[in-house]
Motif scaffolding. Structure first.
Motif, PDB file in Angstrom:
ATOM      1  N   GLN A  68       8.452  -2.324   3.937  1.00  0.00           N
ATOM      2  CA  GLN A  68       7.035  -1.951   3.766  1.00  0.00           C
ATOM      3  C   GLN A  68       6.867  -0.616   3.047  1.00  0.00           C
ATOM      4  OE1 GLN A  68       4.002  -3.717   5.460  1.00  0.00           O
ATOM      5  NE2 GLN A  68       5.520  -5.195   4.774  1.00  0.00           N
ATOM      6  N   ALA A  69       7.768   0.316   3.315  1.00  0.00           N
ATOM      7  CA  ALA A  69       7.663   1.625   2.651  1.00  0.00           C
ATOM      8  C   ALA A  69       7.861   1.471   1.145  1.00  0.00           C
ATOM      9  CB  ALA A  69       8.699   2.591   3.231  1.00  0.00           C
ATOM     10  N   TYR A 128       6.988  -1.198  -0.557  1.00  0.00           N
ATOM     11  CA  TYR A 128       5.716  -1.744  -1.039  1.00  0.00           C
ATOM     12  C   TYR A 128       4.732  -0.604  -1.303  1.00  0.00           C
ATOM     13  CZ  TYR A 128       6.981  -6.577   0.312  1.00  0.00           C
ATOM     14  OH  TYR A 128       7.562  -7.811   0.414  1.00  0.00           O
ATOM     15  N   ALA A 129       4.627   0.295  -0.326  1.00  0.00           N
ATOM     16  CA  ALA A 129       3.681   1.409  -0.461  1.00  0.00           C
ATOM     17  C   ALA A 129       4.050   2.297  -1.655  1.00  0.00           C
ATOM     18  CB  ALA A 129       3.659   2.227   0.833  1.00  0.00           C
ATOM     19  N   GLU A 130       5.351   2.457  -1.882  1.00  0.00           N
ATOM     20  CA  GLU A 130       5.806   3.274  -3.016  1.00  0.00           C
ATOM     21  C   GLU A 130       5.365   2.650  -4.349  1.00  0.00           C
ATOM     22  OE1 GLU A 130      10.171   4.643  -3.958  1.00  0.00           O
ATOM     23  OE2 GLU A 130       9.771   4.821  -1.803  1.00  0.00           O
ATOM     24  N   VAL A 174       2.871   0.619  -4.820  1.00  0.00           N
ATOM     25  CA  VAL A 174       1.411   0.745  -4.929  1.00  0.00           C
ATOM     26  C   VAL A 174       1.050   2.150  -5.408  1.00  0.00           C
ATOM     27  CG1 VAL A 174      -0.742   0.797  -3.600  1.00  0.00           C
ATOM     28  CG2 VAL A 174       0.927  -1.011  -3.176  1.00  0.00           C
ATOM     29  N   GLU A 175       1.672   3.141  -4.793  1.00  0.00           N
ATOM     30  CA  GLU A 175       1.352   4.532  -5.128  1.00  0.00           C
ATOM     31  C   GLU A 175       1.656   4.856  -6.597  1.00  0.00           C
ATOM     32  OE1 GLU A 175      -0.778   7.493  -3.836  1.00  0.00           O
ATOM     33  OE2 GLU A 175      -0.288   5.683  -2.709  1.00  0.00           O
ATOM     34  N   ALA A 193      -0.972   1.890  -8.830  1.00  0.00           N
ATOM     35  CA  ALA A 193      -2.341   1.426  -8.538  1.00  0.00           C
ATOM     36  C   ALA A 193      -3.386   2.089  -9.439  1.00  0.00           C
ATOM     37  CB  ALA A 193      -2.675   1.667  -7.070  1.00  0.00           C
ATOM     38  N   LEU A 220      -7.147  -5.366  -8.807  1.00  0.00           N
ATOM     39  CA  LEU A 220      -6.150  -4.465  -8.230  1.00  0.00           C
ATOM     40  C   LEU A 220      -5.485  -5.105  -7.007  1.00  0.00           C
ATOM     41  CD1 LEU A 220      -4.985  -1.521  -8.208  1.00  0.00           C
ATOM     42  CD2 LEU A 220      -6.884  -0.911  -6.705  1.00  0.00           C
ATOM     43  N   GLN A 221      -6.305  -5.635  -6.112  1.00  0.00           N
ATOM     44  CA  GLN A 221      -5.750  -6.243  -4.891  1.00  0.00           C
ATOM     45  C   GLN A 221      -4.949  -7.509  -5.215  1.00  0.00           C
ATOM     46  OE1 GLN A 221      -8.819  -6.660  -1.898  1.00  0.00           O
ATOM     47  NE2 GLN A 221      -9.319  -4.486  -1.925  1.00  0.00           N
ATOM     48  N   PHE A 235      -1.348  -6.756  -6.641  1.00  0.00           N
ATOM     49  CA  PHE A 235      -0.284  -6.414  -5.694  1.00  0.00           C
ATOM     50  C   PHE A 235       0.037  -7.573  -4.747  1.00  0.00           C
ATOM     51  CE2 PHE A 235      -1.278  -2.136  -7.176  1.00  0.00           C
ATOM     52  CZ  PHE A 235       0.008  -1.690  -7.437  1.00  0.00           C
ATOM     53  N   LEU A 236      -0.999  -8.332  -4.346  1.00  0.00           N
ATOM     54  CA  LEU A 236      -0.721  -9.496  -3.487  1.00  0.00           C
ATOM     55  C   LEU A 236       0.188 -10.481  -4.225  1.00  0.00           C
ATOM     56  CD1 LEU A 236      -4.222 -10.106  -1.837  1.00  0.00           C
ATOM     57  CD2 LEU A 236      -2.105  -9.507  -0.645  1.00  0.00           C
ATOM     58  N   PHE A 293       3.768  -8.994  -4.642  1.00  0.00           N
ATOM     59  CA  PHE A 293       4.574  -9.030  -3.415  1.00  0.00           C
ATOM     60  C   PHE A 293       5.065 -10.458  -3.140  1.00  0.00           C
ATOM     61  CE2 PHE A 293       2.230  -5.112  -1.451  1.00  0.00           C
ATOM     62  CZ  PHE A 293       2.837  -4.309  -2.413  1.00  0.00           C
ATOM     63  N   LEU A 321      -7.548   7.048  -8.521  1.00  0.00           N
ATOM     64  CA  LEU A 321      -8.089   5.902  -7.804  1.00  0.00           C
ATOM     65  C   LEU A 321      -9.103   6.436  -6.780  1.00  0.00           C
ATOM     66  CD1 LEU A 321      -7.425   2.854  -7.708  1.00  0.00           C
ATOM     67  CD2 LEU A 321      -5.797   3.360  -5.890  1.00  0.00           C
ATOM     68  N   LEU A 359      -7.490  -1.130  -0.621  1.00  0.00           N
ATOM     69  CA  LEU A 359      -6.279  -1.747  -1.173  1.00  0.00           C
ATOM     70  C   LEU A 359      -5.159  -1.752  -0.131  1.00  0.00           C
ATOM     71  CD1 LEU A 359      -4.559  -2.841  -3.558  1.00  0.00           C
ATOM     72  CD2 LEU A 359      -4.065  -0.471  -4.171  1.00  0.00           C
ATOM     73  N   TYR A 360      -4.937  -0.583   0.491  1.00  0.00           N
ATOM     74  CA  TYR A 360      -3.879  -0.496   1.502  1.00  0.00           C
ATOM     75  C   TYR A 360      -4.149  -1.451   2.660  1.00  0.00           C
ATOM     76  CZ  TYR A 360      -1.045   3.229  -0.476  1.00  0.00           C
ATOM     77  OH  TYR A 360      -0.185   3.944  -1.276  1.00  0.00           O
ATOM     78  N   SER A 374      -5.909  -4.266   2.532  1.00  0.00           N
ATOM     79  CA  SER A 374      -5.723  -5.665   2.117  1.00  0.00           C
ATOM     80  C   SER A 374      -4.245  -6.027   2.043  1.00  0.00           C
ATOM     81  CB  SER A 374      -6.408  -5.920   0.774  1.00  0.00           C
ATOM     82  OG  SER A 374      -5.662  -5.333  -0.274  1.00  0.00           O
ATOM     83  N   LEU A 375      -3.382  -5.027   1.863  1.00  0.00           N
ATOM     84  CA  LEU A 375      -1.944  -5.293   1.750  1.00  0.00           C
ATOM     85  C   LEU A 375      -1.206  -5.048   3.070  1.00  0.00           C
ATOM     86  CD1 LEU A 375      -1.418  -3.488  -1.692  1.00  0.00           C
ATOM     87  CD2 LEU A 375      -1.617  -5.957  -1.323  1.00  0.00           C
ATOM     88  N   LEU A 397      -0.890  -2.256   4.608  1.00  0.00           N
ATOM     89  CA  LEU A 397      -0.048  -1.060   4.468  1.00  0.00           C
ATOM     90  C   LEU A 397      -0.764   0.184   5.008  1.00  0.00           C
ATOM     91  CD1 LEU A 397       1.336  -1.643   0.831  1.00  0.00           C
ATOM     92  CD2 LEU A 397       2.632  -1.840   2.959  1.00  0.00           C
ATOM     93  N   PHE A 438       0.828   3.569   5.826  1.00  0.00           N
ATOM     94  CA  PHE A 438       1.349   4.456   4.792  1.00  0.00           C
ATOM     95  C   PHE A 438       0.246   5.229   4.063  1.00  0.00           C
ATOM     96  CE2 PHE A 438       4.353   1.069   5.417  1.00  0.00           C
ATOM     97  CZ  PHE A 438       5.554   1.743   5.528  1.00  0.00           C
ATOM     98  N   LYS A 462       1.223   9.112   2.232  1.00  0.00           N
ATOM     99  CA  LYS A 462       1.338   9.090   0.771  1.00  0.00           C
ATOM    100  C   LYS A 462       0.280   9.977   0.139  1.00  0.00           C
ATOM    101  CE  LYS A 462       4.679   6.194   0.144  1.00  0.00           C
ATOM    102  NZ  LYS A 462       5.864   6.470  -0.624  1.00  0.00           N
ATOM    103  N   HIS A 503       0.050  13.937  -2.926  1.00  0.00           N
ATOM    104  CA  HIS A 503      -0.502  14.125  -4.267  1.00  0.00           C
ATOM    105  C   HIS A 503      -1.602  15.156  -4.308  1.00  0.00           C
ATOM    106  CE1 HIS A 503       1.688  10.849  -6.202  1.00  0.00           C
ATOM    107  NE2 HIS A 503       1.709  10.362  -4.988  1.00  0.00           N
TER     108      HIS A 503
END
Lengths: 210, 86
Positions: free
Chosen positions: A21-22, A24-26, A28-29, A32, A53-54, A57-58, A61, B61, B69-70, B72-73, B75, B78, B82, B86
């Motif tokens: 999961q981390a 995945y977050a990386e 996205v960051e 995105a 955008l959503q 990523f969906l 993944f 963003l 977004l987070y 919906s995923l 996440l 995190f 995160k 920044h």
């Protein structure tokens, strides 16, 4: 694209494939912001851009197991985003909008008229917040058929052939549209910088009418 | 920009800027530009336009978009760690 080297990227891909999961977050960051901006420019609509955008990523993944590393992770992700944005464009105006339709005949609009040479203006003028807004509005004002080609080719850095494949267009149609888009944006920026230079000369105020 | 040569230059301009134009035509364009100030300005400002767009910084963003977004995923865990980086 992300500034990461090859082995960093391989590690990230391995972690993504393992369902970390981390990781995945990386991912996205890292991407995105750029994907949202691309979708916003393509579609001109914040809600749709957020959907893209959503979805991007969906879909990414879900498909990460099939990522073979033939392109960079970033390039792969932007391709998914482009496809999602193009689907929305086609859905929005299926009857009036087709990327394959021929362009209207040459109206001579692309012939340059403004010869103000803004190349050597100081960076503070070229990169000002106001100039940035003008640049974004100028893209939004392009006809959709030209805007999409310009975004994929000049902003996303796809090759002419890749752009043609994404849009189901011939290479020569991509070249024609790209040229028209570039000339239209050049004209707009030249007008804008000519005006702002004139206004700076008159002390930053508009000339009085009296 | 109304002589035949200026028009001719316009037709090949994108290929010239992208470096995909045949060498003979490149030399013709450069010879024409040496004598035609308007075409020189158009070529230079066209290149500058593309560069300015390529370097256009992406806007951040928006926070609410990022949050959704987070979510919906799945996440959410995190989201804060995160963001503070920044």
């Amino acid at each position: 694209m992300s500034g990461h080297n090859h082995s960093d990227e391989q590690q990230l891909v391995a972690r993504l494939k393992a369902g970390d999961q981390a990781a995945y977050a990386e991912l996205v960051e890292q991407h995105a912001g750029r994907i949202y901006n691309l979708a916003l420019r393509m579609l001109g609509d914040e809600t749709l851009a957020e959907d893209v955008l959503q979805e991007t990523f969906l879909n990414a993944f879900r498909a990460i197991d099939r990522f073979e590393g033939r392109s960079s992770l970033g390039t792969w992700l932007y391709r998914i985003a482009n496809n999602a944005a193009l689907m929305h464009l086609r859905k929005r105006e299926p009857t009036t909008y087709s990327l394959d339709e021929p362009l209207e005949t040459d109206s001579g609009e692309e012939v340059p008229r403004q010869f103000f040479d803004f190349c050597c203006l100081p960076e503070r003028d070229l990169l000002s917040e106001e100039a940035r807004r003008e640049m974004l509005t100028a893209i939004d004002d392009l006809p959709e058929t030209l805007r999409v080609v310009f975004l994929l080719r000049d902003i996303e850095g796809l090759s002419t052939r890749e752009t043609a494949e994404q849009l189901n267009l011939s290479v020569s149609a991509v070249k024609t549209r790209l040229m028209r888009a570039r000339l239209a944006l050049r004209e707009r920026l030249a007008d804008y910088f000519a005006q702002s230079a004139t206004s700076a000369e008159t002390g930053g105020t508009l000339p009085s009418l009296s | 920009m109304d002589s035949l040569t200026c028009r001719h230059l316009l037709d090949s301009l994108s290929d010239y800027i992208d470096g995909t134009l045949d060498e003979t035509l490149c030399r013709e364009i450069e010879a024409h530009m040496a004598d035609c100030e308007n075409c020189r300005i158009v070529v230079n400002t066209l290149e500058k336009t593309i560069l300015l767009y390529r370097d256009l910084p992406a806007s951040d963003l928006p926070d609410d978009v990022r949050q959704r977004l987070y979510t919906s995923l799945n996440l959410d865990d995190f989201l804060d760690s995160k963001k503070n980086k920044h």
